[in-house]
Enzyme design. Structure first.
Site, PDB file in Angstrom:
ATOM      1  N   ASP A  45      -7.528  -3.929  12.497  1.00 53.31           N
ATOM      2  CA  ASP A  45      -7.689  -2.551  13.850  1.00 53.31           C
ATOM      3  C   ASP A  45      -8.111  -3.685  15.051  1.00 53.31           C
ATOM      4  OD1 ASP A  45      -7.289  -1.799  11.658  1.00 53.31           O
ATOM      5  OD2 ASP A  45      -9.591  -2.442  10.822  1.00 53.31           O
TER       6      ASP A  45
ATOM      7  N   THR B 241      -1.538   2.713  15.876  1.00 45.53           N
ATOM      8  CA  THR B 241      -1.689   4.092  16.872  1.00 45.53           C
ATOM      9  C   THR B 241      -1.254   3.757  18.178  1.00 45.53           C
ATOM     10  OG1 THR B 241      -3.706   4.546  15.353  1.00 45.53           O
ATOM     11  CG2 THR B 241      -3.458   6.180  17.290  1.00 45.53           C
TER      12      THR B 241
ATOM     13  N   THR C 161      -6.715  -1.581   0.678  1.00 45.25           N
ATOM     14  CA  THR C 161      -6.348  -0.180   1.198  1.00 45.25           C
ATOM     15  C   THR C 161      -6.392   0.249  -0.047  1.00 45.25           C
ATOM     16  OG1 THR C 161      -4.257  -1.310   1.219  1.00 45.25           O
ATOM     17  CG2 THR C 161      -5.909  -1.181   3.593  1.00 45.25           C
TER      18      THR C 161
ATOM     19  N   ARG D 158       7.972 -14.690  -8.240  1.00 47.03           N
ATOM     20  CA  ARG D 158       9.771 -14.544  -8.674  1.00 47.03           C
ATOM     21  C   ARG D 158      10.184 -13.400  -9.799  1.00 47.03           C
ATOM     22  NH1 ARG D 158       9.064 -20.232  -8.862  1.00 47.03           N
ATOM     23  NH2 ARG D 158       7.234 -19.464  -9.534  1.00 47.03           N
TER      24      ARG D 158
ATOM     25  N   GLN E  57      -2.946  -6.686  10.343  1.00 45.17           N
ATOM     26  CA  GLN E  57      -3.718  -7.022  10.275  1.00 45.17           C
ATOM     27  C   GLN E  57      -4.155  -8.545  11.187  1.00 45.17           C
ATOM     28  OE1 GLN E  57      -1.576  -7.468   7.023  1.00 45.17           O
ATOM     29  NE2 GLN E  57      -2.068  -5.101   7.089  1.00 45.17           N
TER      30      GLN E  57
HETATM   31  P1  IMP Z   1      -5.046  -5.094   0.878  1.00 43.35           P
HETATM   32  O1  IMP Z   1      -4.395  -5.809   2.331  1.00 43.35           O
HETATM   33  O2  IMP Z   1      -5.051  -4.237   0.907  1.00 43.35           O
HETATM   34  O3  IMP Z   1      -4.822  -5.999  -0.278  1.00 43.35           O
HETATM   35  O4  IMP Z   1      -7.012  -5.250   1.075  1.00 43.35           O
HETATM   36  C1  IMP Z   1      -7.481  -6.300   1.532  1.00 43.35           C
HETATM   37  C2  IMP Z   1      -8.693  -6.526   2.269  1.00 43.35           C
HETATM   38  O5  IMP Z   1      -7.464  -6.396   3.734  1.00 43.35           O
HETATM   39  C3  IMP Z   1      -9.229  -5.166   2.454  1.00 43.35           C
HETATM   40  O6  IMP Z   1     -10.651  -5.736   3.214  1.00 43.35           O
HETATM   41  C4  IMP Z   1      -8.636  -4.368   3.061  1.00 43.35           C
HETATM   42  O7  IMP Z   1      -9.523  -3.608   4.011  1.00 43.35           O
HETATM   43  C5  IMP Z   1      -8.065  -5.568   4.208  1.00 43.35           C
HETATM   44  N1  IMP Z   1      -7.218  -4.869   5.063  1.00 43.35           N
HETATM   45  C6  IMP Z   1      -6.191  -4.817   4.587  1.00 43.35           C
HETATM   46  N2  IMP Z   1      -4.839  -4.221   6.366  1.00 43.35           N
HETATM   47  C7  IMP Z   1      -5.871  -3.989   6.837  1.00 43.35           C
HETATM   48  C8  IMP Z   1      -6.001  -3.353   8.295  1.00 43.35           C
HETATM   49  O8  IMP Z   1      -4.747  -3.149   8.501  1.00 43.35           O
HETATM   50  N3  IMP Z   1      -7.347  -3.214   9.464  1.00 43.35           N
HETATM   51  C9  IMP Z   1      -8.167  -3.517   8.629  1.00 43.35           C
HETATM   52  N4  IMP Z   1      -8.272  -4.429   7.285  1.00 43.35           N
HETATM   53  C10 IMP Z   1      -7.307  -4.485   6.298  1.00 43.35           C
END
Ligand code: IMP
Length: 427
Positions: free
Chosen positions: A13, A42, A125, A139, A220
């Site tokens: 973010d 965004t 998420t 796999r 991320q």
């Molecule tokens: P996942 O990627 O949905 O498995 O989430 C694993 C961790 O990564 C959690 O703490 C999420 O909040 C965080 N996370 C995943 N994608 C984002 C992103 O785009 N921005 C911020 N945190 C993220």
């Protein structure tokens, strides 16, 4: 062979979408290399506001080819929605035939597993990203290119779905998924996504070999990296620079630059240690003024001061050669601002980011306090409009991370950008 990686330096973010939209003016292609629709990028410019989860942030430039690399996991229905909402065509979007698919059972398993973890939930998420990568490593995943080979799919899919249903019903006590519905969906996806699915490595190689600029779009952030992040509170891919090589299929000599994007403060969504977190009115002020709400999940983000220990680590594991500092304007008007320069763990001063999440949870920030700045930096575009104290703050972060700042973002719109040093040469 100029590839420029733009990578989140914190817990995601950081405002990568805005920056990539800005930089893409001088690129021929933008490629996403990791993650899936857990991301929320965004972009705001004269054409409107775009909230992107899967497609790269170069879509607003007609000259840019947008590539979803093999390292990304793709939910086909989310991708189709984004294609339709943004009028994308196979002329400006390519999906790697090697990208793994997020199928309906992945989404179910992500949510069921989070519920099972209870108090130890990661706070994912819930988009099926982790389970899709799990299948990739195991796999037992399906790749986009396999949609185009229904005979092979008919041979592989039943065994995979049977096994998933064993899991769903016996481990989680949930309803099974219906294989006929999944087959039906794969036939639709083959028709609707087929024209986009290509061996993307060759597109990327063509861009690089013709000397055109390629932006590698991080999703991320480094501290959510499966290897380098605050494990186990991480995502299931490699947002760091190594992921950019394997996630689109390029070699290290292709790199011309690796820029790290950092907010002027820190945020985190989901669970996991966060040493500089502010659970007081300062944190609330940053959350409110910075509109710190997750783009994908709508969850309020946790907020805190800039963490220089984490930032320095992130700069090292990525080899950042430029900093991009976003949301500087959110810190406007504070009397003083703080930067964490070291941690205190069990009475000891520590300068390195600890491996262990329990150590990180016990880390107390040691701050340096700097004077704040008066006046507004919102929307500024010229270096000379950065207040002296704000510049001191930027220089302090540069010294701490050992990397010079190239771009300061002063607002969400494309033009709200101050360039201290060009990152990508003009095309
Ligand atoms: P996942 O990627 O949905 O498995 O989430 C694993 C961790 O990564 C959690 O703490 C999420 O909040 C965080 N996370 C995943 N994608 C984002 C992103 O785009 N921005 C911020 N945190 C993220």
């Amino acid at each position: 062979m100029p590839a420029y990686a733009v990578i989140g330096g914190q817990w995601g973010d950081e405002g990568k979408g805005k920056i990539i939209d800005y930089l893409a003016e001088n690129a021929s292609a933008v490629a996403r290399y990791s993650g899936g629709n857990n991301a929320g990028h965004t972009v705001i410019n004269d054409a409107g506001m775009f909230k992107l989860h899967l497609v790269p942030s170069g879509i607003c430039w007609p000259h840019v080819t947008n590539i979803i690399g093999n390292g990304v996991v793709v939910d086909p229905d989310v991708l189709l929605d984004e294609i339709n909402e943004n009028n994308l065509t196979p002329e400006n979007l390519v999906v790697s035939d090697r990208a793994h698919l997020i199928l309906p059972y992945h989404v179910k398993l992500d949510q069921l597993e989070e519920t099972r973890r209870g108090r130890d939930a990661i706070g994912t998420t819930g988009r099926g990203v982790g389970p899709a990568y799990l299948d990739k490593v195991n796999r037992t995943g399906l790749r986009a290119g396999e949609l185009l080979d229904p005979e092979d799919l008919a041979l592989r899919l039943p065994a995979i779905v049977d096994f998933k249903n064993e899991f769903l019903t016996k481990i989680y006590g949930a309803d099974p998924v219906n294989i006929d519905e999944i087959f039906e969906a794969t036939r639709r996806w083959a028709v609707e996504l087929g024209p986009y699915i290509k061996p993307a490595e060759y597109f990327v190689a063509d861009v690089l070999e013709s000397g055109e600029n390629l932006i590698l779009e991080g999703a991320q952030g480094a501290l959510l990296d499966l290897d380098h992040g605050s494990y186990p509170y991480v995502t299931s891919s490699n947002p760091t620079v190594g992921g950019a090589l394997s996630g689109v299929g390029i070699g290290p000599r292709a790199f011309a630059g690796v820029a790290g994007v950092f907010k002027a403060y820190t945020t985190r969504v989901g669970a996991g240690p966060f040493p500089t977190e502010l659970e007081d009115e300062v944190g609330e002020r940053i959350r409110t003024v910075g509109k710190e709400v997750g783009t994908t999940t709508g969850r309020p983000r946790r907020t805190g001061w800039f963490d220089g220990v984490a930032g320095r680590y992130s700069a090292k594991v990525n080899g950042f050669d430029a900093l991009i500092i976003t949301k500087l304007d959110i810190l406007d008007g504070f009397d003083t601002v703080k930067v964490c320069v070291a941690y205190e763990i069990d009475g000891r001063r520590v300068e390195n980011f600890p491996i262990d999440s329990s150590l990180l949870a016990r880390s107390k920030p040691i701050y340096e306090e700097l004077p704040g700045w008066s006046g507004s930096t919102a929307g500024i575009t010229r270096p000379e409009d950065i207040p002296a104290n704000a510049m001191t703050y930027i220089r302090f972060i540069e010294d701490l991370l050992g990397v010079k700042a190239s771009i300061i973002s002063s607002g969400p719109r494309r033009e709200e950008t101050v360039v201290l040093k060009e990152i990508i040469p003009v095309r």
